[in-house]
Design a protein around this motif. Structure first.
Motif, PDB file in Angstrom:
ATOM      1  N   ARG A 107       0.789  -1.232   0.000  1.00 20.85           N
ATOM      2  CA  ARG A 107       0.000   0.000   0.000  1.00 20.85           C
ATOM      3  C   ARG A 107       0.819   1.279   0.000  1.00 20.85           C
ATOM      4  NH1 ARG A 107      -4.053  -1.536   4.794  1.00 20.85           N
ATOM      5  NH2 ARG A 107      -2.091  -2.457   5.539  1.00 20.85           N
ATOM      6  N   SER A 108       2.153   1.176   0.129  1.00 17.27           N
ATOM      7  CA  SER A 108       2.970   2.387   0.020  1.00 17.27           C
ATOM      8  C   SER A 108       2.856   3.025  -1.359  1.00 17.27           C
ATOM      9  CB  SER A 108       4.435   2.056   0.313  1.00 17.27           C
ATOM     10  OG  SER A 108       4.926   1.095  -0.607  1.00 17.27           O
ATOM     11  N   VAL A 109       2.438   2.242  -2.366  1.00 16.65           N
ATOM     12  CA  VAL A 109       2.291   2.795  -3.713  1.00 16.65           C
ATOM     13  C   VAL A 109       1.138   3.794  -3.778  1.00 16.65           C
ATOM     14  CG1 VAL A 109       0.670   1.053  -4.598  1.00 16.65           C
ATOM     15  CG2 VAL A 109       2.314   2.123  -6.168  1.00 16.65           C
ATOM     16  N   LEU A 110       0.239   3.762  -2.798  1.00 13.97           N
ATOM     17  CA  LEU A 110      -0.904   4.679  -2.801  1.00 13.97           C
ATOM     18  C   LEU A 110      -0.484   6.121  -2.559  1.00 13.97           C
ATOM     19  CD1 LEU A 110      -3.470   2.540  -0.753  1.00 13.97           C
ATOM     20  CD2 LEU A 110      -3.249   2.722  -3.232  1.00 13.97           C
ATOM     21  N   SER A 111       0.729   6.312  -2.039  1.00 11.89           N
ATOM     22  CA  SER A 111       1.194   7.684  -1.800  1.00 11.89           C
ATOM     23  C   SER A 111       2.202   8.142  -2.848  1.00 11.89           C
ATOM     24  CB  SER A 111       1.834   7.779  -0.406  1.00 11.89           C
ATOM     25  OG  SER A 111       2.984   6.951  -0.346  1.00 11.89           O
ATOM     26  N   ALA A 112       2.539   7.275  -3.795  1.00 15.14           N
ATOM     27  CA  ALA A 112       3.513   7.646  -4.822  1.00 15.14           C
ATOM     28  C   ALA A 112       2.896   8.670  -5.763  1.00 15.14           C
ATOM     29  CB  ALA A 112       3.960   6.410  -5.601  1.00 15.14           C
ATOM     30  N   PRO A 113       3.553   9.801  -6.017  1.00 12.63           N
ATOM     31  CA  PRO A 113       2.952  10.859  -6.846  1.00 12.63           C
ATOM     32  C   PRO A 113       2.658  10.418  -8.279  1.00 12.63           C
ATOM     33  CG  PRO A 113       5.269  11.311  -6.386  1.00 12.63           C
ATOM     34  CD  PRO A 113       4.875  10.173  -5.512  1.00 12.63           C
ATOM     35  N   ASN A 114       3.467   9.547  -8.859  1.00  8.98           N
ATOM     36  CA  ASN A 114       3.222   9.102 -10.233  1.00  8.98           C
ATOM     37  C   ASN A 114       2.676   7.680 -10.293  1.00  8.98           C
ATOM     38  OD1 ASN A 114       5.490   7.870  -9.297  1.00  8.98           O
ATOM     39  ND2 ASN A 114       6.752   8.310 -11.109  1.00  8.98           N
ATOM     40  N   GLY A 115       2.253   7.157  -9.124  1.00  5.23           N
ATOM     41  CA  GLY A 115       1.703   5.806  -9.093  1.00  5.23           C
ATOM     42  C   GLY A 115       2.755   4.730  -9.198  1.00  5.23           C
ATOM     43  N   LYS A 116       4.025   5.069  -8.982  1.00  6.14           N
ATOM     44  CA  LYS A 116       5.116   4.103  -9.062  1.00  6.14           C
ATOM     45  C   LYS A 116       6.017   4.269  -7.854  1.00  6.14           C
ATOM     46  CE  LYS A 116       5.293   4.385 -14.143  1.00  6.14           C
ATOM     47  NZ  LYS A 116       6.176   4.643 -15.311  1.00  6.14           N
ATOM     48  N   THR A 117       6.471   3.143  -7.326  1.00  2.57           N
ATOM     49  CA  THR A 117       7.422   3.177  -6.222  1.00  2.57           C
ATOM     50  C   THR A 117       8.316   1.954  -6.286  1.00  2.57           C
ATOM     51  OG1 THR A 117       7.650   3.424  -3.825  1.00  2.57           O
ATOM     52  CG2 THR A 117       5.920   1.959  -4.592  1.00  2.57           C
ATOM     53  N   SER A 118       9.523   2.088  -5.790  1.00  6.06           N
ATOM     54  CA  SER A 118      10.481   0.983  -5.782  1.00  6.06           C
ATOM     55  C   SER A 118      10.942   0.741  -4.355  1.00  6.06           C
ATOM     56  CB  SER A 118      11.686   1.298  -6.672  1.00  6.06           C
ATOM     57  OG  SER A 118      11.293   1.488  -8.011  1.00  6.06           O
ATOM     58  N   MET A 119      11.324  -0.513  -4.078  1.00  2.70           N
ATOM     59  CA  MET A 119      11.791  -0.866  -2.738  1.00  2.70           C
ATOM     60  C   MET A 119      12.679  -2.094  -2.823  1.00  2.70           C
ATOM     61  SD  MET A 119       8.267  -2.500  -1.204  1.00  2.70           S
ATOM     62  CE  MET A 119       7.322  -1.054  -1.669  1.00  2.70           C
ATOM     63  N   ALA A 120      13.488  -2.265  -1.793  1.00  2.00           N
ATOM     64  CA  ALA A 120      14.324  -3.449  -1.651  1.00  2.00           C
ATOM     65  C   ALA A 120      13.761  -4.290  -0.517  1.00  2.00           C
ATOM     66  CB  ALA A 120      15.770  -3.064  -1.372  1.00  2.00           C
ATOM     67  N   ILE A 121      13.443  -5.530  -0.805  1.00  5.27           N
ATOM     68  CA  ILE A 121      12.830  -6.429   0.177  1.00  5.27           C
ATOM     69  C   ILE A 121      13.905  -7.372   0.720  1.00  5.27           C
ATOM     70  CG2 ILE A 121      11.169  -8.279   0.506  1.00  5.27           C
ATOM     71  CD1 ILE A 121       9.515  -7.067  -1.723  1.00  5.27           C
ATOM     72  N   GLU A 122      14.098  -7.356   2.027  1.00  4.60           N
ATOM     73  CA  GLU A 122      15.039  -8.286   2.638  1.00  4.60           C
ATOM     74  C   GLU A 122      14.302  -9.573   2.997  1.00  4.60           C
ATOM     75  OE1 GLU A 122      18.565  -7.901   5.836  1.00  4.60           O
ATOM     76  OE2 GLU A 122      16.549  -7.689   6.693  1.00  4.60           O
ATOM     77  N   LEU A 123      14.701 -10.655   2.355  1.00  3.57           N
ATOM     78  CA  LEU A 123      14.093 -11.956   2.606  1.00  3.57           C
ATOM     79  C   LEU A 123      14.812 -12.641   3.758  1.00  3.57           C
ATOM     80  CD1 LEU A 123      13.634 -13.315  -1.033  1.00  3.57           C
ATOM     81  CD2 LEU A 123      12.007 -12.024   0.350  1.00  3.57           C
ATOM     82  N   LEU A 124      14.038 -13.200   4.684  1.00  2.00           N
ATOM     83  CA  LEU A 124      14.601 -13.940   5.804  1.00  2.00           C
ATOM     84  C   LEU A 124      14.410 -15.433   5.581  1.00  2.00           C
ATOM     85  CD1 LEU A 124      13.321 -11.734   8.766  1.00  2.00           C
ATOM     86  CD2 LEU A 124      15.556 -11.659   7.643  1.00  2.00           C
ATOM     87  N   GLY A 125      15.197 -16.229   6.288  1.00  2.25           N
ATOM     88  CA  GLY A 125      15.098 -17.677   6.175  1.00  2.25           C
ATOM     89  C   GLY A 125      13.833 -18.199   6.836  1.00  2.25           C
ATOM     90  N   VAL A 126      13.751 -19.511   6.966  1.00  7.65           N
ATOM     91  CA  VAL A 126      12.561 -20.142   7.544  1.00  7.65           C
ATOM     92  C   VAL A 126      12.984 -21.083   8.659  1.00  7.65           C
ATOM     93  CG1 VAL A 126      11.211 -19.993   5.430  1.00  7.65           C
ATOM     94  CG2 VAL A 126      12.633 -22.007   5.832  1.00  7.65           C
ATOM     95  N   GLY A 127      12.005 -21.447   9.502  1.00  8.66           N
ATOM     96  CA  GLY A 127      12.281 -22.381  10.591  1.00  8.66           C
ATOM     97  C   GLY A 127      13.258 -21.815  11.590  1.00  8.66           C
ATOM     98  N   SER A 128      14.291 -22.595  11.904  1.00  7.88           N
ATOM     99  CA  SER A 128      15.297 -22.163  12.885  1.00  7.88           C
ATOM    100  C   SER A 128      16.138 -20.999  12.381  1.00  7.88           C
ATOM    101  CB  SER A 128      16.213 -23.342  13.249  1.00  7.88           C
ATOM    102  OG  SER A 128      16.853 -23.842  12.086  1.00  7.88           O
TER     103      SER A 128
END
Length: 635
Positions: free
Chosen positions: A218-239
């Protein structure tokens, strides 16, 4: 096959835009000018339409158009609805811009682009794969509001080349709102995240769950031109759920663009309120669960030793009420009966959550999308999926937890019939067991606790202590909390069962011939006998799926006719859930019966092998193989 009018017009528009991008009109003009010079200049007859098409084909223009035009889609098996249509994922060679021809202009869409991965340090030393070389791959799966997508597999690397675009429809679920264009305010209230699951597939086709991430878009809802970019940090699973595994660069774009955007403060306030509301519901449920547990322990001393599950950790280490893992799930037209659903679940692989350094079993109840994408999981994953499917088929189904031999924790499914009957379903094998209770006071006394001693009248408050339905709904009902993962729909198989079976059969024939060659034996195949084996394999799968045995009489009669007097017939059927010919043949040879067939010696030896592949949702499959031979005994 007939396309509906809206699909036909959409396809025409896509082709039109593709041809425009190729400047097909300019190429046609050039061909026309050259053809006119060649043909009319020599005084030949006027050009016909056939002459013109032949000139286009001769210059390779038609082939070029068809080669570059590709479509790929992953459509869930949702039932037909006027307010919700499945999203279609069009894969385009050019990832630089959104192809507007793929979008229904009457509906709001979110275009999610993955622009590559970074810092997957576990694969830092991964060598560059050579052309045609089999290597480990990453595949990214997405689920958003009943729309599922899958990326193309890419080689595992420190900076994997994950370049993919996903077109997600954003709509309200209310009746009559599905076809309306949602505005920024309505989209702000849609708290469903984009569930992203990253799967690694190694060279032996074994899958590993790398990461499971929930993206708040939903951060794209505040983008002035309807576009936004981000870097997503993926975490592992389980332990390793606190350990980063890599970063995905993501770009979000709304189409059509919003005329009025929201401020970042409004979005942050909404998200904060949702988190507070969810935290309060979960806190109140925890208080209730503790009180319920104290009362349960006070009822009788034996309750101290009973295995009761109220919370379970998912793949991200989040404690969730166990009831939230089970919800009514309809399979559309992909599964027809409850027993077929049980067969499907049993074909998904069994694998316990890995534990670094050994030790006790790590309990992990995966979210449904992670389980389906990996195509394997623990017994709890199988049981919760089967229970959800049985609820979808209208049965009164429950997940039971307990222990097997040697006090090994286990989970299975129970259904209660309207006539009072109780049936247990083993989700790992699809076997069903009718519960036959015994009187606990009758001699000889059975060891307690034991399922035979249980009375499964759940309405009897003197035997069963129920939890408050209102308390459970507050944290387990769909949409009750923002921390509850959305339930994905099942997807149809992308396998071609006939082509897969044919390829496996060819590979097995080669392996058998090579095996016999090493023994100094010739190999002669009997095509008719191979074909006759299909009937037996179909009967075996029908019996596994429906519990009904039929067709064996005709198969036996056909074999008797195919085997001459004085000859001997031997057959060996075996079942797999994978499609690796070498693994299947090696496993089969461990049986002395199969070894006798593969190494058969005698007069007039004829060999046969038949493969049947039966497809199920999520590309799960039952692979049946029968090796056979006929020969004349020599005394």
């Amino acid at each position: 096959m007939t396309l509906p009018p809206e699909k036909a017009s959409e396809l025409k528009q896509i082709i039109h835009n593709h041809l425009t991008r190729m400047d097909i009109h300019g190429k046609i003009r050039d061909v026309l000018a050259e053809t006119v010079r060649q043909e009319l200049g020599t005084g030949h007859r006027p050009l016909s339409e056939e002459d013109f098409l032949r000139a286009l084909q001769h210059r390779g223009i038609v082939d070029e158009v068809m080669r570059d035009l590709h479509f790929s889609q992953d459509i869930p098996a949702t039932e037909a609805s006027l307010s919700l249509k499945p999203a279609t994922h069009f894969v385009d060679n050019e990832m630089t811009q959104l192809k507007k021809t793929n979008i229904d202009p009457a509906r709001r869409c979110l275009y999610l682009q993955v622009l590559g991965g970074k810092a997957f340090l576990e694969h830092l030393q991964e060598p560059e794969p050579l052309p045609g070389q089999v290597c480990s791959t990453f595949t990214l799966y997405l689920n958003f509001r009943n729309q599922r997508f899958r990326s193309k597999p890419v080689p595992c690397a420190c900076d994997p080349d994950l370049l993919e675009g996903f077109l997600l429809e954003v709509h309200k679920d209310s009746l009559g709102d599905g076809s309306r264009m949602v505005d920024a305010t309505n989209m702000l209230s849609i708290s469903d995240p984009v569930h992203m699951v990253l799967i690694k597939t190694d060279t032996s086709s074994e899958t590993t769950l790398v990461s499971s991430y929930f993206l708040d878009w939903r951060s794209v809802l505040s983008a002035p031109n309807g576009k936004t970019s981000m870097a997503i940090e993926l975490l592992g699973v389980g332990s390793e759920c606190k350990v980063p595994v890599g970063v995905l660069n993501v770009k979000l774009e709304l189409y059509p663009p919003l005329t009025e955007t929201l401020t970042p403060d409004v979005i942050m306030t909404q998200q904060s309120l949702e988190r507070q509301r969810t935290a309060e519901k979960e806190r109140l449920f925890l208080v209730y669960a503790k009180q319920w547990w104290r009362e349960f322990l006070e009822i009788r001393p034996s309750n101290q030793t009973k295995l009761v599950k109220i919370f379970a950790q998912d793949e991200n280490g989040v404690n969730r009420p166990v009831c939230s893992y089970v919800r009514s799930l309809r399979a559309g037209r992909l599964l027809d009966t409850p027993r077929q659903a049980a067969r499907f679940v049993s074909l998904l692989g069994m694998e316990r959550a890995p534990v670094v350094g050994g030790g006790a079993k790590q309990e992990q109840w995966c979210s449904l999308l992670a389980f389906l994408c990996r195509n394997k999981g623990d017994c709890e994953d199988h049981a919760t999926l089967l229970c959800s499917l049985l609820l979808g088929f209208g049965l009164d189904a429950y997940v039971c937890v307990g222990t097997k031999a040697k006090a090994t924790p286990h989970a299975w499914v129970m259904t209660l019939g309207t006539d009072g009957s109780v049936t247990f379903w083993e989700s790992l094998t699809a076997h069903r067991y009718l519960h036959r209770p015994i009187d606990p006071d009758a001699p000889p006394l059975a060891p307690s606790p034991s399922p035979q001693l249980c009375v499964f009248d759940l309405r009897d408050g003197s035997r069963w202590k129920a939890m408050s339905e209102e308390a459970l709904r507050s944290v387990c009902a769909p949409g009750s909390t923002t921390s509850l993962p959305p339930l994905p729909a099942l997807c149809a198989s992308h396998l071609d069962p006939a082509a897969t079976a044919n390829q496996l059969e060819l590979e097995l024939r080669h392996l058998v011939a090579e095996h016999r060659k090493d023994l100094g034996l010739a190999t002669v195949w009997d095509e008719q006998l191979s074909y006759l084996l299909s009937a037996a394999l179909a009967a075996y799968e029908l019996e596994r799926c429906a519990g009904v045995s039929c067709g064996n009489e005709e198969f036996q009669d056909a074999v008797r006719r195919a085997v001459p007097d004085g000859h001997t017939f031997k057959g060996f059927p075996i079942h797999f859930t994978h499609r690796n010919a070498r693994r299947a043949f090696a496993t089969s040879l461990r049986s002395p019966f199969c070894d006798e067939i593969a190494c058969c010696r005698g007069d007039h030896v004829r060999l046969a092998v038949r493969v049947r592949v039966f497809e199920y949702p999520e590309s799960a499959c039952a692979v049946w193989i029968m090796f056979a031979c006929k020969y004349r005994l020599v005394l």
